[in-house]
Design an enzyme around this catalytic site. Sequence first.
Site, PDB file in Angstrom:
ATOM      1  N   TYR A  57      15.058  10.190 -12.446  1.00 19.59           N
ATOM      2  CA  TYR A  57      16.411   9.702 -12.309  1.00 19.59           C
ATOM      3  C   TYR A  57      16.281   8.827 -13.659  1.00 19.59           C
ATOM      4  O   TYR A  57      15.618   8.111 -14.273  1.00 19.59           O
ATOM      5  CB  TYR A  57      16.556   8.599 -11.330  1.00 19.59           C
ATOM      6  CG  TYR A  57      17.300   8.795  -9.934  1.00 19.59           C
ATOM      7  CD1 TYR A  57      19.151   8.151 -10.710  1.00 19.59           C
ATOM      8  CD2 TYR A  57      16.791   9.700  -9.317  1.00 19.59           C
ATOM      9  CE1 TYR A  57      19.539   8.555 -10.139  1.00 19.59           C
ATOM     10  CE2 TYR A  57      18.724   9.111  -8.089  1.00 19.59           C
ATOM     11  CZ  TYR A  57      19.217   9.155  -8.535  1.00 19.59           C
ATOM     12  OH  TYR A  57      20.517  10.075  -7.743  1.00 19.59           O
ATOM     13  N   GLU A  59      18.954   6.345 -14.789  1.00 18.59           N
ATOM     14  CA  GLU A  59      20.799   5.627 -14.873  1.00 18.59           C
ATOM     15  C   GLU A  59      20.682   4.546 -16.601  1.00 18.59           C
ATOM     16  O   GLU A  59      19.512   4.524 -16.959  1.00 18.59           O
ATOM     17  CB  GLU A  59      20.877   4.628 -13.789  1.00 18.59           C
ATOM     18  CG  GLU A  59      21.568   5.761 -12.929  1.00 18.59           C
ATOM     19  CD  GLU A  59      21.594   4.589 -10.934  1.00 18.59           C
ATOM     20  OE1 GLU A  59      20.864   3.358 -11.830  1.00 18.59           O
ATOM     21  OE2 GLU A  59      22.040   5.266 -10.345  1.00 18.59           O
ATOM     22  N   ASP A 203      42.322  17.774 -23.613  1.00 16.93           N
ATOM     23  CA  ASP A 203      41.325  18.449 -22.990  1.00 16.93           C
ATOM     24  C   ASP A 203      41.182  19.968 -23.251  1.00 16.93           C
ATOM     25  O   ASP A 203      42.007  20.258 -22.673  1.00 16.93           O
ATOM     26  CB  ASP A 203      41.998  18.571 -21.142  1.00 16.93           C
ATOM     27  CG  ASP A 203      40.773  18.512 -20.481  1.00 16.93           C
ATOM     28  OD1 ASP A 203      40.025  19.562 -20.457  1.00 16.93           O
ATOM     29  OD2 ASP A 203      41.012  18.673 -18.718  1.00 16.93           O
ATOM     30  N   THR A 229      35.221  20.654 -20.742  1.00 13.83           N
ATOM     31  CA  THR A 229      33.629  21.379 -19.885  1.00 13.83           C
ATOM     32  C   THR A 229      33.082  21.261 -21.245  1.00 13.83           C
ATOM     33  O   THR A 229      33.183  21.822 -22.168  1.00 13.83           O
ATOM     34  CB  THR A 229      34.097  22.370 -18.795  1.00 13.83           C
ATOM     35  OG1 THR A 229      34.644  23.936 -19.511  1.00 13.83           O
ATOM     36  CG2 THR A 229      35.383  21.519 -17.880  1.00 13.83           C
ATOM     37  N   LYS A 232      32.634  27.216 -19.798  1.00 14.64           N
ATOM     38  CA  LYS A 232      33.762  27.631 -20.016  1.00 14.64           C
ATOM     39  C   LYS A 232      33.277  28.447 -21.278  1.00 14.64           C
ATOM     40  O   LYS A 232      32.278  29.091 -21.335  1.00 14.64           O
ATOM     41  CB  LYS A 232      35.096  27.031 -19.944  1.00 14.64           C
ATOM     42  CG  LYS A 232      35.430  26.413 -18.501  1.00 14.64           C
ATOM     43  CD  LYS A 232      36.344  26.038 -18.667  1.00 14.64           C
ATOM     44  CE  LYS A 232      36.808  25.098 -17.242  1.00 14.64           C
ATOM     45  NZ  LYS A 232      37.686  24.647 -16.567  1.00 14.64           N
ATOM     46  N   ARG A 238      27.188  23.850 -16.310  1.00 11.33           N
ATOM     47  CA  ARG A 238      28.330  23.682 -15.356  1.00 11.33           C
ATOM     48  C   ARG A 238      28.035  21.845 -15.877  1.00 11.33           C
ATOM     49  O   ARG A 238      27.252  21.141 -15.494  1.00 11.33           O
ATOM     50  CB  ARG A 238      28.805  23.928 -14.074  1.00 11.33           C
ATOM     51  CG  ARG A 238      28.705  24.921 -13.938  1.00 11.33           C
ATOM     52  CD  ARG A 238      29.250  25.181 -12.411  1.00 11.33           C
ATOM     53  NE  ARG A 238      30.147  24.935 -12.593  1.00 11.33           N
ATOM     54  CZ  ARG A 238      31.181  25.840 -12.734  1.00 11.33           C
ATOM     55  NH1 ARG A 238      31.562  27.109 -13.140  1.00 11.33           N
ATOM     56  NH2 ARG A 238      32.583  25.906 -12.473  1.00 11.33           N
TER      57      ARG A 238
HETATM   58  C1  LIG Z   1      38.555  23.357 -15.736  1.00  7.03           C
HETATM   59  C2  LIG Z   1      38.909  22.527 -16.456  1.00  7.03           C
HETATM   60  C3  LIG Z   1      39.207  20.933 -15.610  1.00  7.03           C
HETATM   61  C4  LIG Z   1      37.883  20.435 -14.546  1.00  7.03           C
HETATM   62  O1  LIG Z   1      37.029  21.328 -15.218  1.00  7.03           O
HETATM   63  P1  LIG Z   1      35.321  21.243 -13.436  1.00  7.03           P
HETATM   64  O2  LIG Z   1      34.522  21.044 -14.531  1.00  7.03           O
HETATM   65  O3  LIG Z   1      36.128  22.053 -12.333  1.00  7.03           O
HETATM   66  O4  LIG Z   1      35.458  20.313 -13.075  1.00  7.03           O
HETATM   67  C5  LIG Z   1      39.451  20.285 -16.095  1.00  7.03           C
HETATM   68  N1  LIG Z   1      40.246  20.499 -17.467  1.00  7.03           N
HETATM   69  C6  LIG Z   1      40.935  21.593 -17.666  1.00  7.03           C
HETATM   70  C7  LIG Z   1      42.038  21.951 -18.752  1.00  7.03           C
HETATM   71  C8  LIG Z   1      40.275  22.902 -17.433  1.00  7.03           C
HETATM   72  O5  LIG Z   1      40.443  23.420 -17.678  1.00  7.03           O
END
Ligand SMILES: *Cc1c(COP(=O)(O)O)cnc(C)c1O
Length: 422
Positions: A57, A59, A203, A229, A232, A238
């Site tokens: 942990y 925090e 994003d 993220t 991807k 993740r």
């Molecule tokens: C995949 C994605 C997210 C969210 O990611 P999670 O890990 O699935 O919560 C947010 N914004 C965009 C543009 C994404 O492609």
Amino acid sequence: MTLPLQHPALSAADPELAALIGAEEQLQADTLRLIPSENYVSRAVLEASGTVLQNKYSEGYPGRRYYEGQQNIDQIERLAIARAEALFGVEHANVQPYSGSPANLAVYLAFAEPGDIVMGMALPMGGHLTHGWGVSATGKWFRGVQYGVRQDTGLIDFDEVRELALKERPKIIFCGGTALPRTIDFPAFAEIARESGAVLVADVAHIAGLIAGGAHPSPVPHADVISTTTHKTLRGPRGAILMSREEHAKAIDKAVFPGLQGGPHNQTTAAIAVALHEASQPSFRTYAQSVVANAKALADELLARGFDLVSGGTDNHLILMDLTPKDVPGKVAAKALDRAGIVVNYNTVPYDPRKPFDPSGVRIGTPSLTSRGLGTEHMAAVADWIDRGVSAAGAGDEDALATIRAEVAELMAQYPAPGLTA
Ligand SMILES: *Cc1c(COP(=O)(O)O)cnc(C)c1O
């Protein structure tokens, strides 16, 4: 290929679960995975995520924890932060968000109050749920105003975005999305955010690996905040990272913890650090360029077979096909392709006359197949399988799908997947 991988302790303790994981390893080895948000992480990333870092942990932030015993964890998190800052060229990085959606929620917490107006791309146009779409907490607790793409071009209309921003004066503007096949014009969004007094959030969840590898322009220095993220195109575990200039560092850190989350997932932090190290290598630049080259080649091959692509093609890793001219619904095509060993997802297309759970489109991408070493020379075969699969879906020809499945498995066997080979 050395499948099945060995998980001796797991197999002994829980054979039922071990068998399911083994089956998933086999599935990921045998199939052509075209979901643009997915990838194959390296064995090194997998190993880092499955460690005793699970047991801690932590925090707080490095040097400012609410728990003792952080001698190693602090160094791990500092390493991940430093690597993120260096790779993307930003002043501040927070590597603690549990995933992309909580990362975006932290941005709202940092820069807006409940009820404030926020702006993002509409989900059916290619945006993300967390950009203020109605069913999401971000659309329920904030007033989401949404832009889209033009029906004739499939491209963002910046006159529309500017007009909407100046009329609504949102606190936050999101750019980026989940089904955008074209380059995001960060300077254009930055100008509109400046004119309307909004915080611009880029994003880049889908394209972070392309940005890191120099295959897509960077949102630095245009965006106030960058959300991504890590799982991807960036090819990590993740998780998520929030980045900004120093002026927003405190607000973002406070929003992530204690605003939204408790203890960080240290095993994920470590695996993010490994992925960032991998992404800083010259070979990752080659990877990112190949992802785009493969997507462009695949788009050309699909166009040559009469497929209708939203915006006419792609600049990045992603292709959105409108199957209306093929007279096969997206979901029917996606399910048939799955039986043919080709994994895709059905997706709405802009101005889709069909319902979101039964839309007109299929979304595909090249990050995973590129990680396995497939190149532009293979894209004619991939397009051919898709073409035959969609035709077979329309005709209900299960034999044709089984034939494709065998051909796919044969090619995949020659290109072992990272992470799945010991
Ligand atoms: C995949 C994605 C997210 C969210 O990611 P999670 O890990 O699935 O919560 C947010 N914004 C965009 C543009 C994404 O492609």
